[in-house]
Design a protein around this motif. Structure first.
Motif, PDB file in Angstrom:
ATOM      1  N   MET A  51       9.563   3.795  -9.468  1.00 53.22           N
ATOM      2  CA  MET A  51       8.865   2.676 -10.116  1.00 53.22           C
ATOM      3  C   MET A  51       8.564   2.962 -11.585  1.00 53.22           C
ATOM      4  SD  MET A  51       5.983   1.513  -7.418  1.00 53.22           S
ATOM      5  CE  MET A  51       6.226   1.878  -5.702  1.00 53.22           C
ATOM      6  N   ALA A  52       8.359   4.239 -11.903  1.00 51.70           N
ATOM      7  CA  ALA A  52       7.955   4.622 -13.263  1.00 51.70           C
ATOM      8  C   ALA A  52       9.136   4.724 -14.226  1.00 51.70           C
ATOM      9  CB  ALA A  52       7.210   5.955 -13.215  1.00 51.70           C
ATOM     10  N   GLU A  53      10.350   4.705 -13.675  1.00 48.49           N
ATOM     11  CA  GLU A  53      11.539   4.863 -14.535  1.00 48.49           C
ATOM     12  C   GLU A  53      11.629   3.743 -15.564  1.00 48.49           C
ATOM     13  OE1 GLU A  53      14.871   5.074 -11.911  1.00 48.49           O
ATOM     14  OE2 GLU A  53      14.267   7.026 -11.088  1.00 48.49           O
ATOM     15  N   GLY A  54      11.935   4.153 -16.818  1.00 49.38           N
ATOM     16  CA  GLY A  54      12.155   3.177 -17.876  1.00 49.38           C
ATOM     17  C   GLY A  54      10.899   2.662 -18.548  1.00 49.38           C
ATOM     18  N   ARG A  55       9.757   3.129 -18.100  1.00 47.17           N
ATOM     19  CA  ARG A  55       8.495   2.661 -18.703  1.00 47.17           C
ATOM     20  C   ARG A  55       8.135   3.531 -19.909  1.00 47.17           C
ATOM     21  NH1 ARG A  55       9.864  -0.688 -16.651  1.00 47.17           N
ATOM     22  NH2 ARG A  55       9.661  -1.329 -18.828  1.00 47.17           N
ATOM     23  N   SER A  56       7.170   3.063 -20.693  1.00 44.60           N
ATOM     24  CA  SER A  56       6.749   3.791 -21.894  1.00 44.60           C
ATOM     25  C   SER A  56       6.117   5.127 -21.504  1.00 44.60           C
ATOM     26  CB  SER A  56       5.734   2.965 -22.683  1.00 44.60           C
ATOM     27  OG  SER A  56       4.536   2.825 -21.933  1.00 44.60           O
ATOM     28  N   GLU A  57       6.067   6.041 -22.439  1.00 49.38           N
ATOM     29  CA  GLU A  57       5.513   7.375 -22.160  1.00 49.38           C
ATOM     30  C   GLU A  57       4.051   7.279 -21.755  1.00 49.38           C
ATOM     31  OE1 GLU A  57       4.696  11.631 -24.407  1.00 49.38           O
ATOM     32  OE2 GLU A  57       6.033  10.179 -25.367  1.00 49.38           O
ATOM     33  N   ASP A  58       3.283   6.419 -22.437  1.00 46.98           N
ATOM     34  CA  ASP A  58       1.853   6.295 -22.107  1.00 46.98           C
ATOM     35  C   ASP A  58       1.676   5.714 -20.706  1.00 46.98           C
ATOM     36  OD1 ASP A  58      -1.027   6.395 -23.358  1.00 46.98           O
ATOM     37  OD2 ASP A  58      -0.905   4.477 -22.299  1.00 46.98           O
ATOM     38  N   PHE A  59       2.519   4.745 -20.360  1.00 50.35           N
ATOM     39  CA  PHE A  59       2.486   4.167 -19.009  1.00 50.35           C
ATOM     40  C   PHE A  59       2.747   5.267 -17.978  1.00 50.35           C
ATOM     41  CE2 PHE A  59       4.243   2.356 -15.203  1.00 50.35           C
ATOM     42  CZ  PHE A  59       3.721   1.077 -15.066  1.00 50.35           C
ATOM     43  N   GLN A  60       3.826   6.028 -18.177  1.00 54.69           N
ATOM     44  CA  GLN A  60       4.206   7.060 -17.202  1.00 54.69           C
ATOM     45  C   GLN A  60       3.123   8.125 -17.032  1.00 54.69           C
ATOM     46  OE1 GLN A  60       8.053   8.342 -18.695  1.00 54.69           O
ATOM     47  NE2 GLN A  60       9.133   6.951 -17.325  1.00 54.69           N
ATOM     48  N   LYS A  61       2.478   8.494 -18.136  1.00 56.92           N
ATOM     49  CA  LYS A  61       1.398   9.500 -18.066  1.00 56.92           C
ATOM     50  C   LYS A  61       0.223   9.008 -17.231  1.00 56.92           C
ATOM     51  CE  LYS A  61      -0.282  11.641 -21.653  1.00 56.92           C
ATOM     52  NZ  LYS A  61      -0.748  11.895 -23.048  1.00 56.92           N
ATOM     53  N   HIS A  62       0.010   7.696 -17.256  1.00 62.12           N
ATOM     54  CA  HIS A  62      -1.167   7.116 -16.586  1.00 62.12           C
ATOM     55  C   HIS A  62      -0.804   6.394 -15.296  1.00 62.12           C
ATOM     56  CE1 HIS A  62      -2.609   7.751 -20.712  1.00 62.12           C
ATOM     57  NE2 HIS A  62      -3.767   7.966 -20.130  1.00 62.12           N
ATOM     58  N   PHE A  63       0.387   6.668 -14.769  1.00 56.32           N
ATOM     59  CA  PHE A  63       0.863   5.965 -13.576  1.00 56.32           C
ATOM     60  C   PHE A  63       0.917   6.892 -12.362  1.00 56.32           C
ATOM     61  CE2 PHE A  63       4.393   4.523 -10.802  1.00 56.32           C
ATOM     62  CZ  PHE A  63       3.867   3.299 -10.416  1.00 56.32           C
ATOM     63  N   LEU A  64       0.548   6.363 -11.192  1.00 53.02           N
ATOM     64  CA  LEU A  64       0.619   7.118  -9.934  1.00 53.02           C
ATOM     65  C   LEU A  64       0.524   6.141  -8.759  1.00 53.02           C
ATOM     66  CD1 LEU A  64      -2.804   9.033  -9.525  1.00 53.02           C
ATOM     67  CD2 LEU A  64      -2.470   7.039 -10.945  1.00 53.02           C
ATOM     68  N   GLY A  65       0.748   6.647  -7.569  1.00 57.42           N
ATOM     69  CA  GLY A  65       0.546   5.832  -6.372  1.00 57.42           C
ATOM     70  C   GLY A  65      -0.884   5.975  -5.884  1.00 57.42           C
ATOM     71  N   THR A  66      -1.472   4.874  -5.460  1.00 58.98           N
ATOM     72  CA  THR A  66      -2.804   4.922  -4.817  1.00 58.98           C
ATOM     73  C   THR A  66      -2.688   4.087  -3.553  1.00 58.98           C
ATOM     74  OG1 THR A  66      -3.524   3.064  -6.213  1.00 58.98           O
ATOM     75  CG2 THR A  66      -4.192   5.280  -6.903  1.00 58.98           C
ATOM     76  N   HIS A  67      -2.419   4.747  -2.430  1.00 59.87           N
ATOM     77  CA  HIS A  67      -2.161   4.037  -1.182  1.00 59.87           C
ATOM     78  C   HIS A  67      -3.435   3.917  -0.356  1.00 59.87           C
ATOM     79  CE1 HIS A  67      -0.195   3.928   3.029  1.00 59.87           C
ATOM     80  NE2 HIS A  67      -0.340   2.711   2.563  1.00 59.87           N
ATOM     81  N   PHE A  68      -4.034   2.701  -0.381  1.00 58.41           N
ATOM     82  CA  PHE A  68      -5.216   2.405   0.432  1.00 58.41           C
ATOM     83  C   PHE A  68      -4.778   2.100   1.857  1.00 58.41           C
ATOM     84  CE2 PHE A  68      -6.688   1.520  -3.810  1.00 58.41           C
ATOM     85  CZ  PHE A  68      -8.060   1.746  -3.797  1.00 58.41           C
ATOM     86  N   PHE A  69      -5.671   2.326   2.794  1.00 57.67           N
ATOM     87  CA  PHE A  69      -5.390   1.965   4.181  1.00 57.67           C
ATOM     88  C   PHE A  69      -6.173   0.708   4.535  1.00 57.67           C
ATOM     89  CE2 PHE A  69      -2.960   5.577   4.198  1.00 57.67           C
ATOM     90  CZ  PHE A  69      -2.326   5.761   5.416  1.00 57.67           C
ATOM     91  N   ASN A  70      -5.603  -0.079   5.408  1.00 56.63           N
ATOM     92  CA  ASN A  70      -6.153  -1.393   5.706  1.00 56.63           C
ATOM     93  C   ASN A  70      -7.034  -1.359   6.970  1.00 56.63           C
ATOM     94  OD1 ASN A  70      -6.436  -4.167   5.317  1.00 56.63           O
ATOM     95  ND2 ASN A  70      -4.698  -4.661   6.608  1.00 56.63           N
ATOM     96  N   PRO A  71      -8.255  -1.923   6.939  1.00 58.01           N
ATOM     97  CA  PRO A  71      -8.892  -2.627   5.823  1.00 58.01           C
ATOM     98  C   PRO A  71      -9.540  -1.645   4.826  1.00 58.01           C
ATOM     99  CG  PRO A  71     -10.200  -2.864   7.841  1.00 58.01           C
ATOM    100  CD  PRO A  71      -9.006  -2.043   8.208  1.00 58.01           C
TER     101      PRO A  71
END
Length: 795
Positions: free
Chosen positions: A145-165
């Motif tokens: 998902m992070a491929e091709g994004r700006s450097e600042d975006f990539q530095k501040h990007f991660l997965g946050t997988h919440f569980f339902n509910p």
């Protein structure tokens, strides 16, 4: 440390998960923008109003409708309906510009990599530098998902997988990419724990991450083993729930709640990305596919593995796809396991027996723990992360490696090898090198096995573990009902530990001892514990037995002693902080109300429920709730005593129980000065800090004051309200009798309106009313019914 505060958030995608995350953020005071796609056509209602596709009302329709749905969903996503005001509706075309004002952007759109990448390309244009961006994906590669994004975006990007509910399930899996700044990862882990109240586990970017990978495998293995063993759906659920330390919903009820379509999709995530034996394991059985084709998706479609017909619950036969009566498995090992106390001993009684239940559980357990061991290093760095993920995400009492220890590490490996099960090389190497368990305790500290050595299990410093403290320091004093423990920094803690933490004579004795000891030697006291519930009330069985034996003098003495103990808590010369959580009912609430301060867990279900067993509160709760209402009124406002009396009467007479700590505050069980702990694991730490803060501020004990009451005219008004409830069918004749007693106590008897009375006078009224009600045959029937059936009797 990253100097980042999340003051405002945006959630992209307003479906069940997106709106649920937005609700959880709002519950924690974070204003949230909720965006979704723009509709392509008008509804009939919109057309009738003359609206066009260009109207904002239409363009925001999807997210606005999903925000409103939050008010009706069960279980409630919002801890208070008022929190809905913090969620703003918008759409993904007009409102992306607003992303420049937010600190955290969470993507929750459809599980399609191309769609997600398109959304992130737009986000990259509008976000402010330094804002955190995350995806709530349950299985798509975060790295991709992070491929091709700006450097600042990539530095501040991660997965946050919440569980339902999101409000109720503790797990938050955080998945960094190779580009994620370590400070961002550290910040999100800390923020997740401290602000969102989550149990955070760092996972690797692999299909379904940790919990869904192992959990889905476990569910599929259970289905496969059920078919092999010729067991029924109901029989499997009867042995894969609380009996083995798993959620009450067990296996197939869990699948019904999750939704079979969702489960199929999650299983497919792994199936598409793995090979060989593992691929075969993630193959969804044909009958399950047929159920999905039929639209039998579980709870959301009204039928799945189970179907409710009237009062009867039917189970599905996977071979015929027809419903029949629900069955339970009976076997000697099950009966033996039920006699054991802890889950570890129950498991040993089950998995080493040779009957149907034992063989089935041995097969499912071994496959599950072997699979978890094979994935170590691939999905997570250590066994602690895997165990925590399964406990926090799936409600398991023990994770896979804790389970392996529980059934006997060496004994189980021997049995596995004897039956031809391939044990992972690293586990055999571990055993050869003299390591005989995955975890070990030493001097009260917990260690885990990792690459040839034991390492200390790290906990958030805000986690206070009472078992560990008791092992390290021992207890100051204990009896069968409670213990007084030194939790450090000159603060003591009173822990209830009777069955269900019910209040009995032994607990009252310990409350008295605790206050005396703390006044002499400590800065203050926390009343809290780490049981299933804070306290479900007084010892009902003991009271019923005394009443049936006509021991009313004994009951009179116990009530007087309870009243004196509660006054001792209230007027202690040192601060007393109560830390309620989960069920805090009847006597549990009465212990909290007189405390100097309450530090409640966010999930606190508090209420005075004694009318359900034909009584009224007998531990001073009527008086204390009335005083709490009076004290909660703004300064300078003319007090309407009747309005206060009416509200307290309604709360007690209808046994109103809060569905959260916020709602407990709305019901006046908590005041504005009381605290709420979002993370239940941090509650005792927060309560201890509250004691220290009160002490450092120069705590002054309460001064006894008289209480103004509504008296005889107010009593008449309360009776009028009760009579209305009786005539409308809400109250039975016996309910009316109880209501009259409650009204009399709250009104302060037959004194003139506005008379100021002392607390002992009100307590005497309460005690007399309580003793008169417990003599009633119908009350004793209600008590008996509650003890036998666990639910109220309407007689």
């Amino acid at each position: 440390m990253l100097n980042q505060l999340i003051k405002k958030a945006a959630v992209l995608g307003s479906g069940v998960m997106g709106s649920g995350i937005a609700a959880h953020l709002a519950n924690n005071g974070i204003p949230t923008l909720l965006l979704d796609i723009v509709p392509r056509e008008l509804t009939k209602e919109e057309a009738a109003k003359g609206l066009t596709l260009e109207d904002k009302q239409v363009r925001n329709r999807i997210s606005a409708a999903n925000i409103q749905k939050l008010l009706k969903q069960k279980p409630a996503p919002l801890t208070s309906k008022k929190n809905i005001a913090l969620i703003e509706a918008g759409n993904l075309e007009d409102d992306l510009v607003k992303l420049k004002d937010v600190d955290w952007i969470i993507e929750v759109v459809v599980e399609n990599l191309n769609v997600k990448k398109q959304v992130f390309a737009q986000v990259d244009q509008f976000r402010k530098p330094g804002s955190i961006v995350s995806s709530n994906t349950s299985g798509i590669s975060v790295e991709a998902m992070a491929e091709g994004r700006s450097e600042d975006f990539q530095k501040h990007f991660l997965g946050t997988h919440f569980f339902n509910p999101p409000r109720y399930l503790k797990l938050l899996e955080v998945i960094p990419t190779q580009y994620t700044d370590p400070e961002v990862l550290f910040f999100m882990k800390t923020f997740g724990e401290d602000v969102l109240g989550k149990g955070v586990v760092v996972a690797k970017d692999t299909p379904n991450f940790i919990a869904n990978r192992i959990g889905t495998y476990g569910l599929l293995v259970t289905v496969q083993e059920m078919l092999k063993a010729g067991l029924s759906v109901g029989e499997v659920d009867s042995i894969t729930g609380p009996l083995i330390g798993r959620a009450k919903s067990a296996t197939f009820r869990t699948l019904d709640v999750v939704g079979l379509d969702t489960f199929y999709h999650v299983a497919g995530n792994v199936y598409e990305k793995v090979d060989g034996e593992e691929k075969e394991a993630f193959k969804v059985p044909e009958f399950l596919k047929k159920m999905i084709e039929n639209g039998w998706l579980g709870s959301k479609s009204g039928q799945g593995f189970f179907l409710k017909k009237g009062k009867e619950i039917l189970e599905l036969d996977p071979n015929t796809l027809e419903y029949g009566p629900r069955k339970k498995l009976s076997a000697l090992s099950i009966e033996l396991a039920k006699q054991e106390k802890g889950t570890a001993d129950k498991l040993k009684a089950l998995v080493y027996s040779n009957d149907k239940a034992g063989q089935f559980l041995w097969n499912t357990f071994t496959k599950n723990i072997i699979y978890s061991a094979k994935l170590l290093g691939e999905i997570a760095d250590d066994i602690v992360a895997i165990d925590r993920a399964m406990k926090w995400g799936f409600g398991w009492e023990m994770g896979p490696f804790e389970t392996w220890d529980a059934i006997g590490f060496e004994k189980s490996i021997q049995k596995m090898q004897d039956s031809g099960v391939a044990v992972p090389a690293w586990v055999l190497e571990m055993l050869e090198n003299g390591f005989t368990s995955f975890y070990k305790e030493e001097a009260g500290e917990l260690y885990f096995y990792d690459k040839g050595e034991y390492k200390l299990v790290e906990f958030n410093p805000k986690v206070i573990d009472l078992k560990k403290i008791k092992k390290q320091k021992g207890v100051i004093k204990k009896n069968s009902g409670a213990s007084l423990i030194d939790i450090g920094d000159d603060v003591a803690l009173l822990e209830f530990h009777s069955p269900n933490n019910a209040l009995g004579f032994d607990t009252i004795q310990m409350i008295n001892f605790a206050i005396d000891e703390v006044e002499k030697n400590y800065k203050g006291l926390v009343i809290g514990n780490q049981g299933k519930n804070f306290c479900v009330g007084a010892n009902l069985a003991m009271m019923l037995m005394e009443a049936q034996d006509d021991n009313y003098d004994e009951l009179d003495m116990v009530i007087r002693q309870l009243h004196n103990a509660m006054l001792k808590v209230k007027y202690s010369s040192k601060p007393v902080v109560a830390a309620p959580f989960a069920m805090t009912l009847g006597g549990g609430a009465e212990v909290c109300l007189p405390a100097s301060k309450i530090q409640a867990s966010s999930e606190t279900y508090m209420g005075l429920v004694e009318v359900g067993v034909g009584l009224l509160p007998g531990g001073g709760g009527n008086k204390e709730l009335y005083i709490k209402h009076l004290e909660g009124l703004p300064n300078g406002v003319q007090v309407d005593l009747q309005a206060v009396a009416n509200k307290v009467f309604e709360t007690i007479a209808t046994a109103k129980v809060s569905t959260s700590a916020e709602e407990a505050r709305e019901n006046n069980f908590l005041s504005a000065a009381d605290g709420i702990s979002v993370n239940s694991d941090h509650q005792l730490y927060d309560a201890k800090q509250a004691v220290l803060a009160l002490s450092e501020q120069g705590f002054k004990p309460r001064v006894r004051r008289k209480v103004p009451v509504v008296g005889e005219p107010g009593y008449a008004t309360l009776l009028l309200g009760a009579e209305g409830m009786r005539l409308s069918g809400y109250l039975s004749e016996h309910d009316m009798k109880i209501a009259k007693k409650i009204a009399y106590v709250i009104a302060g008897g037959t004194v003139p309106y506005g008379t100021e009375v002392d607390e002992e006078y009100l307590l005497n009224l309460e005690r007399e009313a309580f003793l008169s009600l417990i003599r009633e045959p119908k009350t004793q029937q209600r008590m008996q019914h509650m003890l036998l059936k666990g639910k109220p009797l309407r007689n």
